[in-house]
Design an enzyme around this catalytic site. Sequence first.
Site, PDB file in Angstrom:
ATOM      1  N   GLU A   1      -2.429  -6.255  73.307  1.00  0.00           N
ATOM      2  CA  GLU A   1      -1.708  -7.373  73.919  1.00  0.00           C
ATOM      3  C   GLU A   1      -0.245  -7.316  73.501  1.00  0.00           C
ATOM      4  O   GLU A   1       0.512  -8.249  73.740  1.00  0.00           O
ATOM      5  CB  GLU A   1      -2.349  -8.702  73.561  1.00  0.00           C
ATOM      6  CG  GLU A   1      -2.560  -8.920  72.088  1.00  0.00           C
ATOM      7  CD  GLU A   1      -3.363 -10.179  71.789  1.00  0.00           C
ATOM      8  OE1 GLU A   1      -2.884 -11.259  72.156  1.00  0.00           O
ATOM      9  OE2 GLU A   1      -4.437 -10.068  71.181  1.00  0.00           O
TER      10      GLU A   1
ATOM     11  N   CYS B   1      -7.189 -10.624  72.376  1.00  0.00           N
ATOM     12  CA  CYS B   1      -7.893  -9.858  71.337  1.00  0.00           C
ATOM     13  C   CYS B   1      -9.243  -9.317  71.815  1.00  0.00           C
ATOM     14  O   CYS B   1      -9.973  -8.696  71.044  1.00  0.00           O
ATOM     15  CB  CYS B   1      -8.093 -10.715  70.088  1.00  0.00           C
ATOM     16  SG  CYS B   1      -6.565 -11.422  69.496  1.00  0.00           S
TER      17      CYS B   1
ATOM     18  N   HIS C   1     -14.223 -11.637  65.121  1.00  0.00           N
ATOM     19  CA  HIS C   1     -12.783 -11.451  65.317  1.00  0.00           C
ATOM     20  C   HIS C   1     -12.125 -12.263  64.200  1.00  0.00           C
ATOM     21  O   HIS C   1     -12.458 -13.437  64.005  1.00  0.00           O
ATOM     22  CB  HIS C   1     -12.357 -11.970  66.687  1.00  0.00           C
ATOM     23  CG  HIS C   1     -10.879 -12.139  66.805  1.00  0.00           C
ATOM     24  ND1 HIS C   1     -10.006 -11.099  66.548  1.00  0.00           N
ATOM     25  CD2 HIS C   1     -10.106 -13.225  67.099  1.00  0.00           C
ATOM     26  CE1 HIS C   1      -8.770 -11.538  66.694  1.00  0.00           C
ATOM     27  NE2 HIS C   1      -8.794 -12.821  67.016  1.00  0.00           N
TER      28      HIS C   1
END
Length: 395
Positions: free
Chosen positions: A79, A111, A233
């Site tokens: 990103e 993400c 994450h």
Amino acid sequence: MEIGIDKIGFYAPDLYMDMRELAVARGIEPDKFTIGIGQEKMAIAPITQDTVTLAANAALNLLDEKDKEAIDLVIFGTETGIDQSKSAAVYVHELLGLDPVARSFEIKQACYGATAGIQMAKGHVALNPDSKVLVLASDIAKYGLNSPGESTQGAGAVALVISANPKIMVLENNSAYLTSDIMDFWRPTYSDMAFVDGKFSNEQYILFFETVWKQYKAKSGLGFKDFEALCFHVPYTKMGLKALKPVLEEEGTTEDQKRMLENYQKSIQYNKIVGNIYTGSLYLSLLSLLEQKEELKEGSRIGLFSYGSGAVGEFFTGIMQPGYQTQLNTIQNTDRLSSRRKISVEEYESIFKQELPVDGSTIELDIEKDSAAICLAGMSENKRQYINKRTYGSN
Ligand code: CAA
């Protein structure tokens, strides 16, 4: 056919900021960063490292000649890409000397990008069993000096080889996923820095985990007892815990809770000293679990929760393969992380403010100070020039 992760490599730049020193400079109680947020160090990318070089350095020592012959697909999740048209995958393909008979492209959903890449890689290998896919996850997380998100920055990349009969982890097929159009974190094309609604992003992360976990359980009939560990994450190491704990306390036995929480700690060791690397963060957490836990039993199941703001979430699972440790580079990774150079707040701020020319002028960068093999050596006519010090080749 069994398909999954055959190799996993990692690279973080050789500079870091101590979170306690950053807290003091910002007039914040250091425990807020180290305990409240759960971060000890934050990797800082010098101007000679960008999203492309971080990924190329992560993959450089991972691939042997057989891999290079078999890789016919390079998927780059990021990103914080360097070009709005040309994909970072094409630069890395060249820097690694991969076979030209390959598809290479970049993929974006905050993400979540690398997870999308892995799922796509699975499909490709299912159709082409002899192929291998290189999935790259690389980002430089920037929120701005003195911003509320400053303590959750970082830089780094993870490279994964996806193949049939993988030696580390077979990926199962019971994925659960969710899309919802929300504004929790975004970065318009005109901005180098991300915008974020911090509290909302935390709430949505937690909600997404609850939702995909429920969906996964209904699909698979499995629960905490069937898992050795869950990896998350990790924008900051407290975040995964905030999502895991309430669900675990409601559904897990005392034994499940102990196992999950102990393994969560193993899975955040690297993230705690690298910071947020956006799309690579989940895979850095997986690598941390693989390398920092003494042994994961053959056949044990690991859950992976991927979250990409905006937002897409996915929960998927993998089964540990016998002898997976032979595929790891634990000593090399831990040595490199512990030999990084600590920089002062002043140096961090000065690196943060450095910019590449945007008017086509020429700049030559000092790559001698950067210990990485692959560096950004300069720019001319709006083109980035990369160099691999090992071959002295550039493109
Ligand atoms: N000692 C110990 N703990 C302390 C403390 C002290 N002296 N002072 C404060 N704390 C604790 C607080 O109690 C709080 O703990 P809980 O969350 O458990 O309540 C914690 O430290 C953080 O404090 P605040 O909530 O006050 O922190 P903040 O307002 O500065 O914001 C943040 C924190 C929202 C994470 C902010 O850093 C931010 O916006 N970061 C970027 C967004 C982000 O990472 N979001 C995560 C989900 S989105 C995602 O995952 C995608 C992605 O990668 C971006």
